[in-house]
Design a protein around this motif. Structure first.
Motif, PDB file in Angstrom:
ATOM      1  N   MET A   1      39.390   0.816 -26.143  1.00  0.00           N
ATOM      2  CA  MET A   1      37.955   0.700 -26.401  1.00  0.00           C
ATOM      3  C   MET A   1      37.267   0.025 -25.212  1.00  0.00           C
ATOM      4  N   THR A   2      36.053   0.386 -24.974  1.00  0.00           N
ATOM      5  CA  THR A   2      35.301  -0.248 -23.912  1.00  0.00           C
ATOM      6  C   THR A   2      34.849  -1.631 -24.334  1.00  0.00           C
ATOM      7  N   THR A   3      34.452  -2.434 -23.354  1.00  0.00           N
ATOM      8  CA  THR A   3      33.942  -3.769 -23.659  1.00  0.00           C
ATOM      9  C   THR A   3      32.730  -3.690 -24.578  1.00  0.00           C
ATOM     10  N   LEU A   4      31.829  -2.754 -24.300  1.00  0.00           N
ATOM     11  CA  LEU A   4      30.660  -2.599 -25.159  1.00  0.00           C
ATOM     12  C   LEU A   4      31.074  -2.200 -26.567  1.00  0.00           C
ATOM     13  N   LEU A   5      31.999  -1.291 -26.691  1.00  0.00           N
ATOM     14  CA  LEU A   5      32.428  -0.874 -28.022  1.00  0.00           C
ATOM     15  C   LEU A   5      33.065  -2.033 -28.786  1.00  0.00           C
ATOM     16  N   ASP A   6      33.858  -2.853 -28.111  1.00  0.00           N
ATOM     17  CA  ASP A   6      34.413  -4.054 -28.753  1.00  0.00           C
ATOM     18  C   ASP A   6      33.290  -4.919 -29.329  1.00  0.00           C
ATOM     19  N   HIS A   7      32.270  -5.139 -28.504  1.00  0.00           N
ATOM     20  CA  HIS A   7      31.134  -5.964 -28.913  1.00  0.00           C
ATOM     21  C   HIS A   7      30.428  -5.356 -30.120  1.00  0.00           C
ATOM     22  N   VAL A   8      30.227  -4.049 -30.092  1.00  0.00           N
ATOM     23  CA  VAL A   8      29.532  -3.353 -31.187  1.00  0.00           C
ATOM     24  C   VAL A   8      30.346  -3.423 -32.473  1.00  0.00           C
ATOM     25  N   ILE A   9      31.638  -3.162 -32.385  1.00  0.00           N
ATOM     26  CA  ILE A   9      32.492  -3.215 -33.578  1.00  0.00           C
ATOM     27  C   ILE A   9      32.462  -4.611 -34.189  1.00  0.00           C
ATOM     28  N   ASP A  10      32.589  -5.635 -33.353  1.00  0.00           N
ATOM     29  CA  ASP A  10      32.547  -7.007 -33.856  1.00  0.00           C
ATOM     30  C   ASP A  10      31.208  -7.312 -34.517  1.00  0.00           C
ATOM     31  N   ALA A  11      30.112  -6.825 -33.919  1.00  0.00           N
ATOM     32  CA  ALA A  11      28.773  -7.096 -34.449  1.00  0.00           C
ATOM     33  C   ALA A  11      28.532  -6.422 -35.795  1.00  0.00           C
ATOM     34  N   HIS A  12      29.315  -5.390 -36.083  1.00  0.00           N
ATOM     35  CA  HIS A  12      29.144  -4.673 -37.344  1.00  0.00           C
ATOM     36  C   HIS A  12      30.202  -5.050 -38.381  1.00  0.00           C
ATOM     37  N   GLY A  13      30.943  -6.138 -38.123  1.00  0.00           N
ATOM     38  CA  GLY A  13      31.875  -6.632 -39.130  1.00  0.00           C
ATOM     39  C   GLY A  13      33.337  -6.488 -38.791  1.00  0.00           C
ATOM     40  N   GLY A  14      33.627  -5.895 -37.618  1.00  0.00           N
ATOM     41  CA  GLY A  14      35.020  -5.728 -37.231  1.00  0.00           C
ATOM     42  C   GLY A  14      35.662  -4.512 -37.870  1.00  0.00           C
ATOM     43  N   LEU A  15      36.927  -4.293 -37.531  1.00  0.00           N
ATOM     44  CA  LEU A  15      37.636  -3.110 -38.029  1.00  0.00           C
ATOM     45  C   LEU A  15      38.284  -3.320 -39.396  1.00  0.00           C
ATOM     46  N   ALA A  16      38.633  -4.549 -39.722  1.00  0.00           N
ATOM     47  CA  ALA A  16      39.418  -4.804 -40.934  1.00  0.00           C
ATOM     48  C   ALA A  16      38.769  -4.272 -42.212  1.00  0.00           C
ATOM     49  N   PRO A  17      37.459  -4.513 -42.458  1.00  0.00           N
ATOM     50  CA  PRO A  17      36.876  -4.005 -43.701  1.00  0.00           C
ATOM     51  C   PRO A  17      36.952  -2.487 -43.818  1.00  0.00           C
ATOM     52  N   TRP A  18      36.813  -1.784 -42.682  1.00  0.00           N
ATOM     53  CA  TRP A  18      36.890  -0.322 -42.709  1.00  0.00           C
ATOM     54  C   TRP A  18      38.317   0.139 -42.954  1.00  0.00           C
ATOM     55  N   ARG A  19      39.261  -0.493 -42.284  1.00  0.00           N
ATOM     56  CA  ARG A  19      40.654  -0.073 -42.454  1.00  0.00           C
ATOM     57  C   ARG A  19      41.151  -0.311 -43.862  1.00  0.00           C
ATOM     58  N   ASN A  20      40.600  -1.317 -44.526  1.00  0.00           N
ATOM     59  CA  ASN A  20      41.033  -1.638 -45.880  1.00  0.00           C
ATOM     60  C   ASN A  20      40.308  -0.831 -46.954  1.00  0.00           C
ATOM     61  N   ALA A  21      39.303  -0.045 -46.552  1.00  0.00           N
ATOM     62  CA  ALA A  21      38.526   0.739 -47.503  1.00  0.00           C
ATOM     63  C   ALA A  21      38.897   2.211 -47.417  1.00  0.00           C
ATOM     64  N   THR A  22      38.637   2.948 -48.476  1.00  0.00           N
ATOM     65  CA  THR A  22      38.824   4.399 -48.460  1.00  0.00           C
ATOM     66  C   THR A  22      37.502   5.134 -48.683  1.00  0.00           C
ATOM     67  N   ILE A  23      36.561   4.484 -49.378  1.00  0.00           N
ATOM     68  CA  ILE A  23      35.297   5.123 -49.752  1.00  0.00           C
ATOM     69  C   ILE A  23      34.135   4.194 -49.424  1.00  0.00           C
ATOM     70  N   ILE A  24      33.016   4.769 -48.957  1.00  0.00           N
ATOM     71  CA  ILE A  24      31.758   4.036 -48.875  1.00  0.00           C
ATOM     72  C   ILE A  24      30.737   4.797 -49.711  1.00  0.00           C
ATOM     73  N   GLU A  25      30.072   4.079 -50.605  1.00  0.00           N
ATOM     74  CA  GLU A  25      29.045   4.670 -51.463  1.00  0.00           C
ATOM     75  C   GLU A  25      27.694   4.055 -51.141  1.00  0.00           C
ATOM     76  N   ALA A  26      26.639   4.831 -51.339  1.00  0.00           N
ATOM     77  CA  ALA A  26      25.291   4.331 -51.092  1.00  0.00           C
ATOM     78  C   ALA A  26      24.284   5.244 -51.768  1.00  0.00           C
ATOM     79  N   ASP A  27      23.091   4.716 -51.975  1.00  0.00           N
ATOM     80  CA  ASP A  27      21.963   5.524 -52.402  1.00  0.00           C
ATOM     81  C   ASP A  27      21.073   5.719 -51.185  1.00  0.00           C
ATOM     82  N   VAL A  28      20.841   6.976 -50.830  1.00  0.00           N
ATOM     83  CA  VAL A  28      20.091   7.304 -49.618  1.00  0.00           C
ATOM     84  C   VAL A  28      18.833   8.076 -50.004  1.00  0.00           C
ATOM     85  N   THR A  29      17.685   7.530 -49.613  1.00  0.00           N
ATOM     86  CA  THR A  29      16.398   8.179 -49.881  1.00  0.00           C
ATOM     87  C   THR A  29      15.945   8.908 -48.629  1.00  0.00           C
TER      88      THR A  29
END
Length: 238
Positions: A1-29
């Protein structure tokens, strides 16, 4: 990963929550005049979206009782009406051959566009770590006195997205602020897509408001109108 991508991933919560999940649900208008222009005015409103985190598969449940399901691995877009009747579009991207920005869409085609786009929006920026995705930092974009770092992201043929290479821009905090793309299905119409609000759900930062504009030749947005809006609530990782 690039340095910028590392920074972006960290700013959005890191990889762990995504790796531990299988589904994301939302209501989108979904709002804006784009849907009526394309011949699907009943696409305005709020869909309940259920998206796989680790593969391109998404279900949209619409207020009318219609369900749209896109499965990239199977190459199918299926529309199920309130009466249970099914319509399946095989290799949906191919159905747009020769289309221009003025072309009208069928319900299945509009469903395909909405499905793949919404899936990608919900799994950004984790999407950038998918196998075969290539990233590189590019020149920053300066707008309204702000300087946003740029990331060119090239997607493999195994994913259906707006187009192969898209440009993403992030503020100093690493929050996504803009995407430049030109959807193949809409005749390659130049687009400037803005992420205008964010919130944290289950440990990940998600864009909760998106405003999509036509992009001028000098890459500035045409702010005289907003063809598409998206507002996201009720996000849950499972």
């Amino acid at each position: 990963m690039t340095t910028l991508l590392d920074h972006v991933i960290d700013a959005h919560g890191g990889l762990a929550p995504w790796r531990n999940a299988t589904i994301i649900e939302a209501d989108v208008t979904y709002g804006g005049p784009f849907w009526e222009f394309k011949g699907v005015p009943d696409f305005l409103g709020t869909d309940h979206v259920i998206a796989d985190v680790h593969r391109e598969h998404v279900i949209l449940q619409q207020p009318s009782g219609r369900t749209i399901e896109f499965d990239r691995d199977a190459g199918t877009l299926t529309v199920t009406g309130p009466d249970g009747r099914h319509e399946t579009l095989y290799n949906p991207r191919a159905s747009f051959a020769g289309y221009t920005p003025d072309s009208r869409w069928s319900v299945a085609q509009a469903g395909y566009f909405r499905a793949y786009a919404t899936w990608s929006y919900l799994v950004e920026p984790y999407l950038f770590t998918y196998p075969g995705v290539e990233t590189a930092e590019i020149e920053p974009w300066i707008e309204d006195g702000e300087r946003w770092r740029g990331l060119s992201v090239t997607f493999p043929a195994t994913l259906d997205l707006h187009n192969t290479t898209q440009l993403y821009y992030f503020d100093d905090a690493g929050r996504q602020r803009r995407i430049d793309y030109q959807p193949d299905v809409n005749g390659g119409s130049p687009t400037a897509h803005y992420d205008t609000a964010h919130d944290t759900f289950d440990g990940v930062v998600v864009t909760t408001a998106r405003r999509i504009h036509i992009r001028n030749e000098d890459r500035t947005p045409d702010r005289s109108w907003v063809p598409i809006t998206l507002d996201v609530t009720g996000v849950r990782l499972k």
